[in-house]
Design a protein around this motif. Sequence first.
Motif, mmCIF file in Angstrom:
data_model
loop_
_atom_site.group_PDB
_atom_site.id
_atom_site.type_symbol
_atom_site.label_atom_id
_atom_site.label_comp_id
_atom_site.label_asym_id
_atom_site.label_seq_id
_atom_site.Cartn_x
_atom_site.Cartn_y
_atom_site.Cartn_z
ATOM 1 N N LYS A 1 27.198 69.238 75.880
ATOM 2 C CA LYS A 1 28.114 70.028 74.601
ATOM 3 C C LYS A 1 27.269 70.434 73.681
ATOM 4 C CE LYS A 1 31.956 68.095 75.666
ATOM 5 N NZ LYS A 1 33.214 68.609 75.918
ATOM 6 N N ILE B 1 32.605 63.806 79.801
ATOM 7 C CA ILE B 1 32.628 63.548 77.342
ATOM 8 C C ILE B 1 34.332 63.557 77.563
ATOM 9 C CG2 ILE B 1 31.533 63.659 75.909
ATOM 10 C CD1 ILE B 1 29.989 62.552 77.839
ATOM 11 N N ASP B 2 34.934 65.005 77.172
ATOM 12 C CA ASP B 2 36.402 65.465 77.395
ATOM 13 C C ASP B 2 37.198 63.317 77.730
ATOM 14 O OD1 ASP B 2 35.643 67.088 76.041
ATOM 15 O OD2 ASP B 2 35.991 68.113 77.096
ATOM 16 N N GLN B 3 36.977 63.336 79.255
ATOM 17 C CA GLN B 3 37.893 62.256 79.821
ATOM 18 C C GLN B 3 37.871 61.001 78.957
ATOM 19 O OE1 GLN B 3 40.120 63.496 82.563
ATOM 20 N NE2 GLN B 3 40.437 61.270 82.464
ATOM 21 N N THR C 1 36.277 60.231 76.560
ATOM 22 C CA THR C 1 36.714 59.707 75.102
ATOM 23 C C THR C 1 37.911 59.987 75.451
ATOM 24 O OG1 THR C 1 34.790 61.062 74.391
ATOM 25 C CG2 THR C 1 36.547 61.206 72.516
ATOM 26 N N ALA C 2 39.055 60.129 76.362
ATOM 27 C CA ALA C 2 40.578 60.467 75.553
ATOM 28 C C ALA C 2 40.607 59.007 76.224
ATOM 29 C CB ALA C 2 41.084 61.706 76.506
ATOM 30 N N GLN C 3 40.435 58.629 77.041
ATOM 31 C CA GLN C 3 40.830 56.889 77.827
ATOM 32 C C GLN C 3 40.392 55.685 76.527
ATOM 33 O OE1 GLN C 3 37.482 57.101 81.264
ATOM 34 N NE2 GLN C 3 39.111 57.498 82.712
ATOM 35 N N GLY C 4 39.294 56.393 75.659
ATOM 36 C CA GLY C 4 38.869 55.120 74.541
ATOM 37 C C GLY C 4 38.289 54.422 74.863
ATOM 38 N N VAL C 5 37.095 55.535 75.344
ATOM 39 C CA VAL C 5 35.583 54.556 75.387
ATOM 40 C C VAL C 5 35.291 55.087 74.765
ATOM 41 C CG1 VAL C 5 33.423 54.819 75.940
ATOM 42 C CG2 VAL C 5 35.134 55.243 78.139
ATOM 43 N N PRO C 6 34.568 53.954 73.896
ATOM 44 C CA PRO C 6 34.221 53.419 72.350
ATOM 45 C C PRO C 6 32.321 53.948 71.818
ATOM 46 C CG PRO C 6 34.152 51.584 73.223
ATOM 47 C CD PRO C 6 34.780 52.254 73.964
ATOM 48 N N PHE C 7 32.024 55.792 72.644
ATOM 49 C CA PHE C 7 30.917 56.320 72.202
ATOM 50 C C PHE C 7 31.273 56.235 70.528
ATOM 51 C CE2 PHE C 7 32.123 58.825 75.471
ATOM 52 C CZ PHE C 7 31.824 58.601 76.784
ATOM 53 N N LEU D 1 30.834 62.783 67.285
ATOM 54 C CA LEU D 1 29.984 61.956 68.273
ATOM 55 C C LEU D 1 28.413 62.392 68.306
ATOM 56 C CD1 LEU D 1 32.196 62.899 71.579
ATOM 57 C CD2 LEU D 1 31.632 60.028 70.910
ATOM 58 N N TYR E 1 35.877 62.105 89.292
ATOM 59 C CA TYR E 1 36.151 63.115 88.613
ATOM 60 C C TYR E 1 36.787 64.598 88.987
ATOM 61 C CZ TYR E 1 36.795 58.777 85.062
ATOM 62 O OH TYR E 1 37.254 57.635 84.453
#
Lengths: 640, 254
Positions: free
Chosen positions: A86, A126-128, A130-136, A144, A451
């Motif tokens: 990134k 990472i985008d995917q 994060t959008a799913q709600g993975v609490p990085f 991030l 994915y």
Amino acid sequence: MTMTLDSKIPDGPISDKWENHKFSMKLVNPNNKRKFNVLVVGTGLGGAAAAASLAELGYNVDVFTYHDSPRRAHSIAAQGGINAAKNYHGDGDSIFRLFYDTVKGGDFRSREANVHRLAEVSVDIIDQATAQGVPFAREYGGLLDNRSFGGAQVSRTFYARGQTGQQLLLGAYSSLMRQVGLGTVKLHTKIEMLDVVVKDGRAVGIVTRDLVNGEIRSWSGHAVVLATGGYSNVYYLSTNAMYCNATAAWRAHRRGAAFANPCYTQIHPTCIPQSDEFQSKLTLMSESLRNDGRIWVPKNPDDTRRARDIPESERDYYLERIYPSFGNLAPRDVSSRAAKRAVDAGNGVGPLKNGVYLDFADAISRLGHDKVEERYSNLFEMYERITDENPYETPMRIYPAPHYTMGGLWVDYNLMTTVPGLYAIGEANFSDHGANRLGASALMQGLADGYFVLPYTIGDYLAGWLNTPVVPTDDPAFAAVEDETKERVAGFLASRGTRTVDDFHRQLGRLVWDYCGMSRDESGLDKAISEIPALYEEFKSDVKVLGTGDSLNQTLEKAGRVDDFFQLATLMCVDARHREESCGGHFREEYQTEDGEALRDDENYAYVAAWEWTGDISNPVLHKEDLEFENVKLATRSYK
Amino acid sequence: MRVTLQVWRQANTDARGEFKTYQVDDIKEDMSFLEMLDVLNERLTIQGEEPITFDSDCREGICGTCGVMVNGQAHGPEAATATCQLHMRSFQDGDTITVEPWRAGAFPVLKDLMVDRAAFDEIIASGGFISVPTGSAPDANLIPVPKSVAEAAMDAAACIGCAACVAACPNSAANLFTAAKVAQLNMLPQGQPERWDRVLNMVETMESYFGSCTNHGECEKACPKSISIDFIAIMNRDYVKAKFKNRRLVSQQG
Ligand SMILES: Cc1cc2nc3c(=O)[nH]c(=O)nc-3n(C[C@H](O)[C@H](O)[C@H](O)COP(=O)(O)OP(=O)(O)OC[C@H]3O[C@@H](n4cnc5c(N)ncnc54)[C@H](O)[C@@H]3O)c2cc1C
Ligand code: FES
């Protein structure tokens, strides 16, 4: 020889290959996708991501796992993090740099085109997630956070506390469960795949056993995807979960899928040593501990004093001594082998003399107790929970343990095995890590495959089968495999021998560890190649499995898995024996530099070794896929 | 050391179960509780008695596969510890230890100590997600998330789905499990669009399988990840709001 290895690497410059390929692949029109049935085996990062994504695209998906829930897959246990190019921190990272680091880290034994694609899609993961709600983990500004990891000079590792694998898997699992709720994915839990069905040269389905009631039955699909993980448990003791096994990959191999580089296995240097002979699982301690801990053993093998009572002059800080510039941060393979040498020489510590010290006394006096606590408290607590020793007061004991397998089913650029219609993704394939995997890159690869790669490449194959119904499960091809499977299961129950499955597995693991573990040599491998098949014969006649086949029977399940481990172990040794060079995780004593580093032979061994099953476990046929390095110059890894 | 085990044995879901007593000699304090069961199982096999069925996988407290009642306590006597992380040093030489499966109507016993927890997957399938098809996500740094919110979401997301909360609850309620997922997603900005539907659907699915929460708090005590019951309050608050919002929407359309 009928098998050919066509890697299907697209033409063009490395950075355009994937884009061009996506454009030139055949597509399945959205309305036609529902006419296809895809069977996905495994619900780890690879399988959950693939099943969810395929269903979102419109395919009918059946997904299988031997766990009671998709969320239990072994991916859940990954701690450290996931890499992605990134460059959020502006420290000079790029897709090319991640690609370069991965090829180099893999000791120049991976396929450039695959690795470049991996680096390209890493950013989308990472985008995917994060959008799913993975609490990085995040910084105070809400953006991030990243940390750095071995083998890289930039900060590109995303993490969620010490539970990155858990959070990424729960993200993929949530997408999967959404599709289950929508009825586009049918979820089959506590179902173990025991074979692949091949008809007219292509995969047409699988045969499974219901772990609760023992029912053996067939499933047909237009394509089969194996996302069934790695095979470190061949060693019996490893950091992998108890149920991890190689059956799916191995059975596919026996049906015509080439097995690539089985001898490339990774040993992790910082695990908690075994406490007794009945221990069945080893626990990994994050490698970050080596930033502040000093590794040593007593100089005198007969020293029985407590660590604190051994004076400085009688300690051997062997990594600092042998590798003055890298010291305690010597790479995974180098420090693992040094620990083995110390223990083999009798200098090991702990009740079983099977570990080395990782000492924080200096760090505590240099940084203070609080600073060390802030950095490592959760790891110290985990260590104390297991060993009942307090690392603030007495040094930790560590020892290397099998952790990850780079080898796996051979796949082409589309992730298809040598059996048309049969795909392998995640740790189950061999594709991206060469002879050594960098930290935080397995999660990346599993999710990339699931994915962003397979859902596209599978369409290219399926498009050719439009309006062709699946082969019905009452076809003789299915009946034959079902019968074989039933016979095999019945065979374990019939043997009525005297030794337990675990007893055999322990003995097998010991052999593989001794002769095909951290370091290998010709005579040891020759020994293993004759001893393992002999022990296997004993296993077949003398294993004791109680209970019945038509009920929940964990010993019976394990017997099948160990049976396959015996065969795979033999292939690992054959592969290790044939590769007369050292590279990455494959260290041959005969091939090392003066400093004890791995000595590659690019002239003769810059290829993927893909083995074909012949029916004789010690005599597989070797096929070679030559590796070309057009973008990363072949060079020797150096730690000076 | 030596212990006496009273273990629940049940051949299958429909069979009647009973306790059986086993003497386990010569075990070490440093063994984990499940390793002790492994040893017993090998001995039983050699003696010709079918080994005890129990579920476990990671053996490091993260996958949520393991879980039994040890002396009546979910995951045994140690706080914040999954069964697989329990060690024999938590017991005394000569102890008698009772080992049973999770007991809850929604979790049928499959065999001995292993139960079927599929109802948890149903709860997640009903709303425990953010609908974001693969490939449609915006850049991850487009939506900053305050660190405190991300940390709180992570606290909730740490749930391992072992079901100890249900096993410990006198009403067999699954509120802690459900709330942990509702709270994680409903706190995050990414979770807002589906916030109200999520809580309604998940709570209703939960209620179709499990008992009602009457605030005993046993769940929090049994949780190997120390998930806080404060999340139940968040779920309840959102549930009430969602009901109200929906009624308003219905009346607007009405
Ligand atoms: C302790 C530990 C820490 C790690 N930490 C990191 C890290 O920090 N970063 C990183 O990048 N990598 C890490 N790794 C590696 C990484 O976790 C794995 O390589 C990766 O998660 C594998 O994912 P997978 O989807 O390929 O397989 P898995 O997650 O192993 O999933 C396999 C799935 O297949 C199913 N299955 C298998 N066989 C069958 C069958 N015959 N029938 C039915 N179902 C079957 C299983 O039920 C499961 O659902 C770590 C590994 C370990 C052991
Ligand atoms: S076995 Fe995974 S949490 Fe206990």
